[in-house]
Write a protein that holds these residues in place. Structure first.
Motif, PDB file in Angstrom:
ATOM      1  N   PRO A  23      -2.277  10.849 -11.524  1.00  0.00           N
ATOM      2  CA  PRO A  23      -1.404  10.188 -11.671  1.00  0.00           C
ATOM      3  C   PRO A  23       0.097  10.454 -12.096  1.00  0.00           C
ATOM      4  O   PRO A  23       0.306  11.257 -12.951  1.00  0.00           O
ATOM      5  CB  PRO A  23      -2.000   9.016 -12.448  1.00  0.00           C
ATOM      6  CG  PRO A  23      -3.335   9.509 -12.793  1.00  0.00           C
ATOM      7  CD  PRO A  23      -3.410  10.784 -12.733  1.00  0.00           C
ATOM      8  N   ALA A  24       1.074   9.690 -11.717  1.00  0.00           N
ATOM      9  CA  ALA A  24       2.514   9.466 -12.008  1.00  0.00           C
ATOM     10  C   ALA A  24       3.186  10.576 -12.633  1.00  0.00           C
ATOM     11  O   ALA A  24       2.664  11.351 -13.255  1.00  0.00           O
ATOM     12  CB  ALA A  24       2.254   8.203 -13.181  1.00  0.00           C
ATOM     13  N   THR A 122       1.015   6.659 -16.244  1.00  0.00           N
ATOM     14  CA  THR A 122       0.936   5.545 -15.483  1.00  0.00           C
ATOM     15  C   THR A 122       0.699   4.306 -16.653  1.00  0.00           C
ATOM     16  O   THR A 122      -0.042   4.366 -17.457  1.00  0.00           O
ATOM     17  CB  THR A 122      -0.098   5.711 -14.314  1.00  0.00           C
ATOM     18  OG1 THR A 122       0.085   4.557 -13.370  1.00  0.00           O
ATOM     19  CG2 THR A 122      -1.584   5.655 -14.891  1.00  0.00           C
ATOM     20  N   THR A 123       0.924   3.386 -16.059  1.00  0.00           N
ATOM     21  CA  THR A 123       0.853   2.003 -16.831  1.00  0.00           C
ATOM     22  C   THR A 123      -0.015   0.966 -16.035  1.00  0.00           C
ATOM     23  O   THR A 123       0.581   0.884 -14.657  1.00  0.00           O
ATOM     24  CB  THR A 123       2.037   1.370 -17.496  1.00  0.00           C
ATOM     25  OG1 THR A 123       2.889   2.354 -18.106  1.00  0.00           O
ATOM     26  CG2 THR A 123       1.855   0.084 -18.138  1.00  0.00           C
ATOM     27  N   GLY A 424      -1.975   5.832   0.537  1.00  0.00           N
ATOM     28  CA  GLY A 424      -2.476   4.618   0.130  1.00  0.00           C
ATOM     29  C   GLY A 424      -2.801   3.610   1.289  1.00  0.00           C
ATOM     30  O   GLY A 424      -3.047   2.480   1.396  1.00  0.00           O
ATOM     31  N   GLN A 425      -3.179   4.374   2.548  1.00  0.00           N
ATOM     32  CA  GLN A 425      -3.554   3.933   3.691  1.00  0.00           C
ATOM     33  C   GLN A 425      -5.152   3.897   3.892  1.00  0.00           C
ATOM     34  O   GLN A 425      -5.476   4.905   3.302  1.00  0.00           O
ATOM     35  CB  GLN A 425      -2.779   4.427   4.851  1.00  0.00           C
ATOM     36  CG  GLN A 425      -1.333   4.293   4.784  1.00  0.00           C
ATOM     37  CD  GLN A 425      -0.750   2.637   4.662  1.00  0.00           C
ATOM     38  OE1 GLN A 425      -1.198   1.914   5.293  1.00  0.00           O
ATOM     39  NE2 GLN A 425      -0.043   2.385   3.765  1.00  0.00           N
ATOM     40  N   PHE A 574      -5.183   0.328  -9.000  1.00  0.00           N
ATOM     41  CA  PHE A 574      -5.353   1.393  -8.212  1.00  0.00           C
ATOM     42  C   PHE A 574      -4.176   2.039  -7.484  1.00  0.00           C
ATOM     43  O   PHE A 574      -3.771   3.025  -7.410  1.00  0.00           O
ATOM     44  CB  PHE A 574      -6.516   1.374  -7.369  1.00  0.00           C
ATOM     45  CG  PHE A 574      -7.024   2.482  -6.541  1.00  0.00           C
ATOM     46  CD1 PHE A 574      -7.479   3.298  -7.014  1.00  0.00           C
ATOM     47  CD2 PHE A 574      -6.423   2.464  -4.950  1.00  0.00           C
ATOM     48  CE1 PHE A 574      -7.953   4.641  -6.229  1.00  0.00           C
ATOM     49  CE2 PHE A 574      -6.481   3.791  -4.302  1.00  0.00           C
ATOM     50  CZ  PHE A 574      -7.459   4.785  -4.931  1.00  0.00           C
ATOM     51  N   PHE A 575      -3.682   1.101  -6.544  1.00  0.00           N
ATOM     52  CA  PHE A 575      -2.692   1.362  -5.384  1.00  0.00           C
ATOM     53  C   PHE A 575      -1.384   1.997  -6.259  1.00  0.00           C
ATOM     54  O   PHE A 575      -0.534   2.610  -5.840  1.00  0.00           O
ATOM     55  CB  PHE A 575      -2.352   0.198  -4.480  1.00  0.00           C
ATOM     56  CG  PHE A 575      -3.618   0.230  -3.517  1.00  0.00           C
ATOM     57  CD1 PHE A 575      -3.635   1.397  -2.509  1.00  0.00           C
ATOM     58  CD2 PHE A 575      -4.320  -0.615  -3.586  1.00  0.00           C
ATOM     59  CE1 PHE A 575      -4.595   1.080  -1.638  1.00  0.00           C
ATOM     60  CE2 PHE A 575      -5.411  -0.722  -2.470  1.00  0.00           C
ATOM     61  CZ  PHE A 575      -5.603   0.092  -1.572  1.00  0.00           C
ATOM     62  N   SER A 576      -0.833   1.109  -7.298  1.00  0.00           N
ATOM     63  CA  SER A 576       0.352   1.486  -8.280  1.00  0.00           C
ATOM     64  C   SER A 576      -0.049   2.781  -8.797  1.00  0.00           C
ATOM     65  O   SER A 576       0.931   3.559  -8.902  1.00  0.00           O
ATOM     66  CB  SER A 576       0.579   0.690  -9.274  1.00  0.00           C
ATOM     67  OG  SER A 576      -0.468   0.346 -10.389  1.00  0.00           O
ATOM     68  N   SER A 577      -1.038   3.083  -9.285  1.00  0.00           N
ATOM     69  CA  SER A 577      -1.527   4.535  -9.862  1.00  0.00           C
ATOM     70  C   SER A 577      -1.463   5.571  -8.733  1.00  0.00           C
ATOM     71  O   SER A 577      -0.954   6.654  -9.073  1.00  0.00           O
ATOM     72  CB  SER A 577      -2.708   4.615 -10.268  1.00  0.00           C
ATOM     73  OG  SER A 577      -3.173   3.691 -11.566  1.00  0.00           O
ATOM     74  N   LEU A 578      -1.926   5.314  -7.387  1.00  0.00           N
ATOM     75  CA  LEU A 578      -1.712   6.137  -6.200  1.00  0.00           C
ATOM     76  C   LEU A 578      -0.293   6.487  -5.835  1.00  0.00           C
ATOM     77  O   LEU A 578      -0.033   7.728  -5.890  1.00  0.00           O
ATOM     78  CB  LEU A 578      -2.682   5.650  -5.125  1.00  0.00           C
ATOM     79  CG  LEU A 578      -2.845   6.642  -4.221  1.00  0.00           C
ATOM     80  CD1 LEU A 578      -3.812   7.630  -4.612  1.00  0.00           C
ATOM     81  CD2 LEU A 578      -3.591   6.131  -2.777  1.00  0.00           C
ATOM     82  N   VAL A 579       0.476   5.399  -6.058  1.00  0.00           N
ATOM     83  CA  VAL A 579       2.024   5.826  -5.989  1.00  0.00           C
ATOM     84  C   VAL A 579       2.615   6.665  -6.794  1.00  0.00           C
ATOM     85  O   VAL A 579       3.209   7.759  -6.680  1.00  0.00           O
ATOM     86  CB  VAL A 579       2.862   4.473  -5.870  1.00  0.00           C
ATOM     87  CG1 VAL A 579       4.289   4.599  -5.752  1.00  0.00           C
ATOM     88  CG2 VAL A 579       2.510   3.549  -4.663  1.00  0.00           C
TER      89      VAL A 579
END
Length: 680
Positions: A23-24, A122-123, A424-425, A574-579
């Motif tokens: 992550p991040a 990541t947060t 993320g798709q 999940f999706f924010s961590s994936l970004v």
């Protein structure tokens, strides 16, 4: 591995699975200095105590938890430190009146480890739960060679912040996961009492209640991008709902229903233990029989342990045998039940009998093959197991669609597996890796549908009777599988292929199942005569199936509305961590680093690895059984990691290195390390 620690951080950590990629981008705390290459933990305080049994405890603010047997606890002003028997693992609890979560977090680091400096990755935020509010989780970047997990969670109650800092050795985190649950599943603010459904009568599952469950599933599909979910419900011996919502496969029109076949993965285990219970009922074996007395070829890595193992130990997750899944996930072509049994002869326990929950798929496979051999001793192990399951379980229960035959399943009404790609798709998962479990099929290779599983659950709730009143199996043999062998948490125990939950003072029996793109749960509430099954075909399915049980309890007992928010928050995290993860990755893999790789690697346990560049500049890793495109990333210690980004081919972290003049690639699970060496 990082996802294992979320349970430790309770309200401050989302329950969502973490992305397989790192992550991040790094964000460094201004007041947290550099982490040494080999991190240490603070020296013990003079008031340190060692617990001989699980012991209720409170931190300096009176927030309550448990210190597990064998662990140490000490206090330092407003800091409470809990240390594992292994000196590399600690969890610190810090109480403060800081103005914000960030200020509380930074004050905790300063009090606990002022010399520590891991980049913040990541947060995430958590719903208000268990008396806590304003929950925030922080995950930190560690280099794979550190073999370490670092997370922080902050939660607010009674006008004060509680900060949990977890600095964990990965091997300890895997081995002692059950103890984390014992200690922190009931981490409550001072004065808080847990929700209880004790004494309440379950509601009738009428149209309105079923519609609430349908809406939960539909909304959960939307936020998790899981294409399809089939589920069913029974109450008082009658099916009150059986159907599905969504698609069998993305890009196609066929929808899932109650007859759609899914891989049920580890839910195969409870059917395997049912077969064993039938043999016990027929007096063909006893749970206490040593395995070698009925299958002399059975062998573990040490003769002493081999002699101790009884039939029940093969499927109790209580013998100390760790997960060792990479060997069958990576090297399964040509594998047979006999080779699976032979591989057990190389494995050794890492904890004592009954001491810790450790989940071994290959031990469960051995349980099924042992039962099959008892039933049909003249047949090959796989054929004997298949016949025992057909004659003792599937046929008597009328489970006409349930099968271990992949070709048969894939010709029928069936779902296909899906995951989330690196951007993320939703995407189709590789199906190849789902063939890896065939040679260990008692642990997780069955295909089934809602209709068939509800027939099984109906029998469980009828104490072993079939719908026509015939006693299929004695209640004694059936119930033995639910008796606790080892604890997974403060209110969760593991029997034999079944788990028993008591968190809300209502007894729920269940088991989950997870393979690539297929995630399921089978559950029943004995006292209410209610059962359910949920089958999903997407890799965020665990968010749905794990919260479906909570939603069912809410509907039945008018519980606090939590399940919908749990799923929505988990998916968002999940999706924010994936970004954040995507920002760290170089895709295609860095060509400069890829050129340093050898063309061919070998590991005795995991087989061959071929590195293949493509005209488009991609770097493919071909393991024979499957192949994946890779991304690369640079770790804080300067090492380079390659990771698979093809959906369904999550190979974890492969760290590039050198052994003399030979390139290497190192991969690890929680307690094992495998080095691929270059082949010239």
């Amino acid at each position: 591995m990082r996802k294992l620690v979320c349970a430790v951080l309770v309200a401050a950590c989302s329950s969502s699975p973490k992305p397989s990629t790192e992550p991040a981008p790094p964000v460094v705390h201004n007041d947290v200095p550099a982490t040494p290459a080999t991190p240490t933990v603070p020296a013990p305080a003079a008031n340190e105590k060692v617990m001989t049994v699980d012991t209720p405890w409170a931190d300096t603010d009176g927030n309550t938890f448990v210190v597990a047997a064998g662990w140490k606890v000490s206090s330092h002003d407003t800091l409470t430190v809990v240390s594992a028997p292994e000196p590399t693992t600690q969890i610190a609890l810090f109480d403060t009146s800081a103005a914000t979560s960030e200020a509380a977090r930074d004050a905790a680091w300063k009090a606990y480890r002022p010399d520590a400096k891991w980049p913040l990755l990541t947060t995430t935020k958590s719903p208000d739960r268990n008396g806590w509010s304003k929950g925030v989780g922080y995950e930190y970047q560690t280099s794979p060679n550190e073999k370490r997990v670092v997370q922080v969670g902050t939660s607010f109650a009674n006008g004060r912040w509680l900060v949990l800092i977890a600095v964990l050795d990965q091997a300890v985190a895997e081995k002692r996961g059950g103890q984390f649950g014992i200690m922190f599943a009931h981490l409550y603010p001072k004065g808080y009492s847990n929700e209880s459904f004790k004494g309440k009568t379950a509601a009738k599952l009428d149209a309105a209640h079923i519609d609430a469950l349908k809406k939960f599933v539909s909304d959960a599909e939307a936020v998790t991008l899981v294409p399809g979910v089939s589920f069913g419900l029974i109450q008082d011996g009658k099916v009150v709902y059986a159907g599905g919502i969504g698609l069998r496969e993305l890009g196609k029109k066929d929808t899932v229903d109650n007859k759609t076949l899914f891989m049920i993965a580890s839910n195969t285990k409870q059917l395997t233990t049912l077969m064993l219970a039938k043999l016990v009922d027929a007096k063909k074996l006893k749970w206490e029989d040593t395995v070698t007395s009925v299958l002399p070829t059975f062998k573990l890595g040490t003769e002493e342990v081999t002699k101790q193992v009884q039939i029940k130990h093969l499927i109790c997750a209580c013998t100390g045998m760790p997960r060792q899944d990479l060997e069958w996930l990576f090297e399964w072509k040509g594998s047979t039940p006999e080779s699976v049994m032979k591989s057990l002869g190389t494995m050794v326990p890492t904890s004592k009998f009954g001491e810790l929950f450790q989940y071994s798929n290959l031990m469960a496979a051995a349980g099924g093959y042992t039962g099959g051999h008892v039933a049909y001793p003249k047949l090959e192990l796989g054929a004997a197991y298949d016949k025992a399951m057909q004659t003792l379980v599937f046929d008597p229960l009328g489970m006409k669609s349930t099968t271990f035959d992949y070709a048969k399943a894939l010709r029928a009404n069936h779902a296909m597996p899906h995951g989330i790609d690196v951007d993320g798709q939703a995407a189709r998962d590789l199906m190849e890796e789902n063939y890896s479990i065939i040679s260990a099929r008692p642990a997780g290779a069955a295909w089934s549908n809602v209709d068939d599983i509800l027939k099984y659950v109906t029998m469980e709730l009828a104490d072993g009777k079939l719908p026509n009143g015939t006693q299929y199996i004695s209640s004694e043999a059936l119930d033995e599988r639910e008796k606790p062998n080892v604890a997974l948490s403060a209110d969760l125990t593991y029997g034999m292929g079944l788990m028993v939950h008591t968190k809300y003072d209502v007894r729920v029996v269940d088991h989950g199942g997870d393979m690539i793109g297929f995630h399921s749960d089978v559950m029943w509430i004995p006292e209410a005569k209610i059962g359910a099954v949920i089958l999903t075909n997407g890799d965020l399915g665990p968010m749905i199936r794990s919260n479906f049980q909570r939603k069912l309890l809410e509907v039945l007992y008018d519980g606090k509305p939590e399940a919908d928010e749990n799923v929505a928050t988990s998916a968002k995290n999940f999706f924010s961590s994936l970004v954040d993860a995507r920002k760290l990755l170089t895709i295609p893999a860095d060509p400069v680093e890829s050129k340093k790789l050898a063309a061919h690697y070998h590991n005795d346990a995991l087989g061959e690895l071929l590195v293949t560049p493509t005209p488009g500049g991609k770097t493919l890793f071909d393991f024979g059984e499957f192949k994946t495109e890779t991304a690369s990333l640079k770790n804080p210690d300067g090492t380079i990691t390659f990771t698979g980004i093809t959906p369904g081919a999550d190979i974890g972290e492969l760290v590039a290195g050198m052994n003399g003049d030979k390139p290497t690639l190192t991969i690890r699970d929680g307690q094992h390390e495998y080095v691929f060496a270059a082949v010239k």
